[in-house]
Write a protein that holds these residues in place. Structure first.
Motif, PDB file in Angstrom:
ATOM      1  N   ARG A 133     -19.805 -70.155 -71.475  1.00  0.00           N
ATOM      2  CA  ARG A 133     -19.154 -70.105 -70.158  1.00  0.00           C
ATOM      3  C   ARG A 133     -17.659 -69.837 -70.315  1.00  0.00           C
ATOM      4  N   LYS A 134     -17.037 -70.508 -71.250  1.00  0.00           N
ATOM      5  CA  LYS A 134     -15.600 -70.343 -71.457  1.00  0.00           C
ATOM      6  C   LYS A 134     -15.267 -68.952 -71.988  1.00  0.00           C
ATOM      7  N   ILE A 135     -16.083 -68.459 -72.914  1.00  0.00           N
ATOM      8  CA  ILE A 135     -15.857 -67.121 -73.460  1.00  0.00           C
ATOM      9  C   ILE A 135     -16.048 -66.054 -72.382  1.00  0.00           C
ATOM     10  N   LEU A 136     -17.089 -66.198 -71.574  1.00  0.00           N
ATOM     11  CA  LEU A 136     -17.328 -65.235 -70.501  1.00  0.00           C
ATOM     12  C   LEU A 136     -16.189 -65.227 -69.489  1.00  0.00           C
ATOM     13  N   HIS A 137     -15.617 -66.398 -69.235  1.00  0.00           N
ATOM     14  CA  HIS A 137     -14.483 -66.447 -68.309  1.00  0.00           C
ATOM     15  C   HIS A 137     -13.269 -65.757 -68.928  1.00  0.00           C
ATOM     16  N   ALA A 138     -13.062 -65.970 -70.224  1.00  0.00           N
ATOM     17  CA  ALA A 138     -11.966 -65.274 -70.915  1.00  0.00           C
ATOM     18  C   ALA A 138     -12.173 -63.763 -70.854  1.00  0.00           C
ATOM     19  N   MET A 178      -2.682 -66.098 -74.914  1.00  0.00           N
ATOM     20  CA  MET A 178      -3.292 -64.912 -75.489  1.00  0.00           C
ATOM     21  C   MET A 178      -4.140 -65.290 -76.705  1.00  0.00           C
ATOM     22  N   ALA A 179      -5.187 -64.517 -76.927  1.00  0.00           N
ATOM     23  CA  ALA A 179      -6.042 -64.736 -78.100  1.00  0.00           C
ATOM     24  C   ALA A 179      -5.313 -64.324 -79.380  1.00  0.00           C
ATOM     25  N   ARG A 215      -7.023 -66.534 -74.156  1.00  0.00           N
ATOM     26  CA  ARG A 215      -7.587 -67.835 -74.508  1.00  0.00           C
ATOM     27  C   ARG A 215      -7.839 -68.616 -73.232  1.00  0.00           C
ATOM     28  N   TYR A 216      -9.048 -69.164 -73.101  1.00  0.00           N
ATOM     29  CA  TYR A 216      -9.381 -69.990 -71.940  1.00  0.00           C
ATOM     30  C   TYR A 216     -10.094 -71.252 -72.431  1.00  0.00           C
ATOM     31  N   TYR A 219     -11.238 -71.072 -76.004  1.00  0.00           N
ATOM     32  CA  TYR A 219     -12.111 -69.984 -76.456  1.00  0.00           C
ATOM     33  C   TYR A 219     -11.517 -68.618 -76.093  1.00  0.00           C
ATOM     34  N   LEU A 220     -11.888 -67.613 -76.908  1.00  0.00           N
ATOM     35  CA  LEU A 220     -11.179 -66.338 -76.894  1.00  0.00           C
ATOM     36  C   LEU A 220     -12.050 -65.152 -76.505  1.00  0.00           C
ATOM     37  N   SER A 221     -11.367 -64.077 -76.141  1.00  0.00           N
ATOM     38  CA  SER A 221     -12.013 -62.784 -75.885  1.00  0.00           C
ATOM     39  C   SER A 221     -11.274 -61.727 -76.693  1.00  0.00           C
TER      40      SER A 221
END
Length: 336
Positions: A133-138, A178-179, A215-216, A219-221
């Motif tokens: 969920r966190k990665i998808l939001h990122a 930022m990631a 980063r959210y 977790y990162l994108s």
């Protein structure tokens, strides 16, 4: 707002059958994964399902609010006493320096230190629903930023100025940061995959490469896009088509059980068929999560591994023509 369930235990880690009874975890992202606590300095002792996290006074109060239910938060002054009770203690070989290991051996002479490699990272490969969920939001925030890039490209603006705009947008859209440092490259600078943005000014007709992620909640994108600001040349069209086809071919093969090397090979076969095989100079992709580069590495040179369901990886083929320009397209995807 995220609701923290203090009674929820952290991820299960099996130490049974290892050569050590407890493990010293020092890598910040591994500590976060096992405890749900973010701290730049901290040491975790992992023993079965019991976890003791040693922190200095800056983090003690906040850590108690976010930690999993099976994590005991302790002042770092109590750490020596805990280590002295352990006869065989695993440690993270890729995080602990030789100098630090030497100091520990001299201080804890009755404790045998046993090196581990990727012990926790292997568990981190498969993401749970909350991590996804966190990665998808990122990823959602990142896509919104990338859609706004064309509007930021004004004649005379520098690469660094676009970097600042990307960071501003990320924070405005709800990212925590930022990631990694965004890559913004204009024209000939796009030929360098890891270009450091500088004072190069944008002019109409430039090829523009943006590589960024956010980063959210830890977790990162990681995404990359190329923008044509003028009519692309026949060669640019050919390269873009080759890169897009290579990416599509690799993505079509992503599934649990396929090897990292086979994915890399699939993309390279496409680029080679277009005559650009030697111009793809890096791995096809990598894992993403709490760190921007996680296991596995999608490369024919990396140790052979097979993808697992709910891993998060990048697919990022690219072609770089030295002295001219380069094109890379990248997405963060979930292995389903």
């Amino acid at each position: 707002m995220t609701v923290v369930d203090a009674k929820c235990p952290g991820p299960k880690i099996k130490l049974k059958g290892k050569k050590f009874s407890a493990m010293l975890v020092t890598k910040p992202s591994n500590i976060h994964y096992l405890t749900r606590v973010s701290a730049s300095h901290g040491v975790l002792i992992l023993a079965g399902n019991r976890r003791k996290l040693f922190l200095d006074g800056r983090y003690l109060a906040e850590a108690g609010k976010t930690a999993y239910g099976n994590v005991e938060i302790l002042d770092q002054k109590k750490m020596p006493e805990a280590i002295k009770k352990i006869k065989k203690l695993g440690f993270e070989g890729e995080d602990v320096s030789v100098a630090r290991l030497g100091r520990m051996k001299r201080k804890y002479k009755n404790t045998k230190f046993i090196q581990t490699i990727n012990e926790i990272e292997n568990y981190r490969r498969v993401k749970n629903p909350d991590e996804l969920r966190k990665i998808l939001h990122a990823c959602s925030i990142t896509r919104k930023i990338l859609k706004r890039i064309p509007g930021l490209l004004k004649t005379g603006r520098t690469e660094i100025e676009i970097v600042f705009e990307i960071i501003r947008l990320a924070l405005a859209l709800g990212a925590d940061g930022m990631a990694f440092d965004p890559i913004v490259a204009f024209g000939e600078n796009t030929a360098h995959p890891h270009h450091h943005p500088g004072q190069r000014k944008f002019k109409k007709g430039d090829l523009v490469q943006i590589d960024m992620g956010v980063r959210y909640q830890g977790y990162l994108s990681d995404f990359s896009r190329v923008y044509f600001t003028g009519k692309p040349s026949p060669e640019q069209k050919k390269v873009y088509l080759a890169v897009s086809e290579a990416k599509k071919k690799a993505e079509s093969k992503v599934r649990p059980g396929i090897s990292n090397r086979r994915l890399d090979q699939a993309a390279r076969e496409v680029l080679k068929s277009y005559g650009f095989g030697k111009d793809f100079t890096h791995a096809l992709g990598h894992g993403v999560g709490l760190d921007i580069h996680e296991m596995p590495s999608l490369s024919n040179k990396a140790p052979l591994v097979r993808l697992k369901k709910n891993e998060v990886i990048t697919i990022e083929p690219g072609v770089y023509l030295e002295g001219k320009w380069g094109i890379r397209v990248e997405d963060t995807i979930i292995v389903r």
